[in-house]
Design a protein around this motif. Structure first.
Motif, PDB file in Angstrom:
ATOM      1  N   GLU A  36      25.527  38.327  43.737  1.00  0.00           N
ATOM      2  CA  GLU A  36      26.305  39.805  43.050  1.00  0.00           C
ATOM      3  C   GLU A  36      27.243  40.450  44.051  1.00  0.00           C
ATOM      4  OE1 GLU A  36      22.823  42.041  42.868  1.00  0.00           O
ATOM      5  OE2 GLU A  36      21.804  41.198  41.137  1.00  0.00           O
ATOM      6  N   ARG A  37      27.945  39.504  44.368  1.00  0.00           N
ATOM      7  CA  ARG A  37      29.731  39.932  44.153  1.00  0.00           C
ATOM      8  C   ARG A  37      30.788  40.323  43.684  1.00  0.00           C
ATOM      9  NH1 ARG A  37      27.005  38.574  48.918  1.00  0.00           N
ATOM     10  NH2 ARG A  37      27.723  39.935  51.200  1.00  0.00           N
ATOM     11  N   PRO A  38      30.656  41.140  42.178  1.00  0.00           N
ATOM     12  CA  PRO A  38      32.134  41.043  41.022  1.00  0.00           C
ATOM     13  C   PRO A  38      33.157  40.808  42.113  1.00  0.00           C
ATOM     14  CG  PRO A  38      31.190  43.059  41.703  1.00  0.00           C
ATOM     15  CD  PRO A  38      29.991  41.781  42.653  1.00  0.00           C
ATOM     16  N   ALA A  39      33.275  41.536  42.855  1.00  0.00           N
ATOM     17  CA  ALA A  39      35.168  41.359  43.385  1.00  0.00           C
ATOM     18  C   ALA A  39      35.475  39.916  43.809  1.00  0.00           C
ATOM     19  CB  ALA A  39      35.390  42.410  43.960  1.00  0.00           C
ATOM     20  N   LEU A  40      34.649  39.599  44.761  1.00  0.00           N
ATOM     21  CA  LEU A  40      34.836  38.027  45.259  1.00  0.00           C
ATOM     22  C   LEU A  40      34.930  36.764  43.959  1.00  0.00           C
ATOM     23  CD1 LEU A  40      34.992  35.883  47.475  1.00  0.00           C
ATOM     24  CD2 LEU A  40      32.512  36.403  47.722  1.00  0.00           C
ATOM     25  N   LEU A  41      33.331  37.367  43.585  1.00  0.00           N
ATOM     26  CA  LEU A  41      33.300  36.534  41.789  1.00  0.00           C
ATOM     27  C   LEU A  41      34.575  35.843  40.838  1.00  0.00           C
ATOM     28  CD1 LEU A  41      31.515  34.710  39.915  1.00  0.00           C
ATOM     29  CD2 LEU A  41      31.503  37.108  39.190  1.00  0.00           C
ATOM     30  N   ARG A  42      35.073  37.586  40.687  1.00  0.00           N
ATOM     31  CA  ARG A  42      36.564  37.091  39.992  1.00  0.00           C
ATOM     32  C   ARG A  42      37.616  36.373  41.126  1.00  0.00           C
ATOM     33  NH1 ARG A  42      38.581  42.086  36.000  1.00  0.00           N
ATOM     34  NH2 ARG A  42      36.663  41.595  35.499  1.00  0.00           N
ATOM     35  N   VAL A  43      37.534  37.253  42.095  1.00  0.00           N
ATOM     36  CA  VAL A  43      38.925  36.284  42.734  1.00  0.00           C
ATOM     37  C   VAL A  43      38.730  34.515  43.038  1.00  0.00           C
ATOM     38  CG1 VAL A  43      39.213  35.946  45.562  1.00  0.00           C
ATOM     39  CG2 VAL A  43      39.013  38.485  44.147  1.00  0.00           C
ATOM     40  N   GLY A  44      37.063  34.272  43.347  1.00  0.00           N
ATOM     41  CA  GLY A  44      37.052  33.009  43.124  1.00  0.00           C
ATOM     42  C   GLY A  44      37.865  32.353  42.239  1.00  0.00           C
ATOM     43  N   ARG A  45      36.871  32.859  40.482  1.00  0.00           N
ATOM     44  CA  ARG A  45      37.526  31.759  39.554  1.00  0.00           C
ATOM     45  C   ARG A  45      38.908  32.227  39.286  1.00  0.00           C
ATOM     46  NH1 ARG A  45      32.266  33.766  35.473  1.00  0.00           N
ATOM     47  NH2 ARG A  45      30.710  32.715  36.770  1.00  0.00           N
ATOM     48  N   VAL A  46      39.341  33.383  39.700  1.00  0.00           N
ATOM     49  CA  VAL A  46      40.936  33.350  39.111  1.00  0.00           C
ATOM     50  C   VAL A  46      41.768  32.301  40.194  1.00  0.00           C
ATOM     51  CG1 VAL A  46      42.752  34.261  38.960  1.00  0.00           C
ATOM     52  CG2 VAL A  46      40.263  35.870  37.927  1.00  0.00           C
ATOM     53  N   SER A  47      41.376  32.072  41.272  1.00  0.00           N
ATOM     54  CA  SER A  47      41.987  31.408  42.398  1.00  0.00           C
ATOM     55  C   SER A  47      41.274  29.551  42.034  1.00  0.00           C
ATOM     56  CB  SER A  47      41.262  31.616  44.060  1.00  0.00           C
ATOM     57  OG  SER A  47      41.631  32.510  43.769  1.00  0.00           O
TER      58      SER A  47
END
Length: 307
Positions: free
Chosen positions: A55-66
């Motif tokens: 449940e780390r939404p910011a890290l999730l978004r960065v990982g998926r976009v990367s």
């Protein structure tokens, strides 16, 4: 008193000055960049799903976009190297398990689609369940995408690549993990970047240890990794990777230190890919890296058979 050699040291050459091995036709910077971007994309997809579980939404978004961006840019670099887009499509006509290039094409294509779908749902907020399934699929294909390129170059006659087939997958995997962690450190708030820092440190350790073990085991064959331009690149890569890992350990509370460490890890990964690539070219251009190992293998075979 040491005796003076009567016979001069041998000079390794080939008929009419032609190289023994044909130089790889892969282009620079296209292929080294593809090796780097594919690694970042693969491990970023895995990092994203770890962020989803914790449940780390910011890290999730960065990982998926990367993951999506790395796969997209890597595909562009690959197609540019091939010259025409249809050549990439032609590689999808047949699945050949014995060919790393064929297997890699069948990893890259579905990964790119899944990573793009996961990133799109993350950015738009629509179809979150579909995005989660796509993210899980990309995470499953991520590690093979990050390491298959090592098998691809090792499955050639290029001495510095072929002889390093044992360590190169670990070197590429560790370098990819350090880069993916570093990219997330740059783009993620410090309070959510803990897994990225740990990933960067672990990847850097795997990178440095694998490179050292490979060069020790290869003996004379390690010279292309240590001399000339490839040597400069590999030493710079080690310095950036080690420095980035150190900053990652110290950057738990400082945004500035975290960004600096992440950038250093990214630089180390890029330099590693260019260093390995250019070391292969150097070893293919010098006949001794082909002739001497062949003679040694023949000597060992004759000694084993008693001839």
């Amino acid at each position: 008193m040491r005796e003076r050699a009567v016979v001069p040291d041998p000079e390794f050459s080939s008929y009419y000055g032609r190289p023994i091995l044909k130089q790889p036709v892969w282009k620079q910077p296209d292929v080294p960049l593809y090796l780097f971007l594919g690694g970042v994309a693969g491990v970023s997809a895995l990092l994203a799903e770890g962020a989803a579980l914790t449940e780390r939404p910011a890290l999730l978004r960065v990982g998926r976009v990367s993951a999506a961006a790395g796969a997209g840019l890597g595909t562009v670099a690959l197609v540019h190297d091939l010259g025409r887009p249809e050549r990439f499509l032609n590689m999808m006509r047949v699945f050949k398990p014995t060919s790393p290039l064929s297997v890699g094409s069948w990893i890259l294509a579905p990964f790119s689609g899944l990573a793009a779908a996961a990133a799109a749902t993350e950015l738009t907020g629509r179809f979150p369940r579909l995005g989660r399934l796509a993210g899980i699929g990309a995470a499953v294909l991520g590690p093979p995408l990050a390491t298959y390129t090592a098998a691809l170059i090792a499955n050639t006659a290029v001495p510095a690549w072929h002889e390093g087939h044992r360590e190169l997958p670990f070197l590429f995997g560790g370098s990819a993990a350090a880069a993916a962690g570093g990219l997330a450190m740059v783009a993620t708030p410090v309070d959510q970047a803990g897994p990225a820092r740990r990933l960067a440190v672990a990847g850097a350790a795997a990178d440095l240890v694998s490179a050292e073990l490979m060069q020790r085991r290869l003996g004379m064959q390690a010279e292309p990794y240590q001399q000339g331009r490839p040597g400069v690149l590999m030493r710079a890569a080690r310095a950036c990777t080690a420095g980035g890992a150190a900053l990652a350990l110290l950057g738990g509370r400082s945004r500035t230190v975290s960004v600096a460490g992440g950038l250093a890890c990214l630089a180390g990964s890029v330099l590693t890919r260019f260093g390995v690539f250019q070391a292969g070219l150097a070893s293919a251009a010098d006949p001794k890296y082909t002739v001497v190992p062949q003679r040694e293998r023949l000597r060992q075979r004759d000694a084993a058979t008693g001839q």
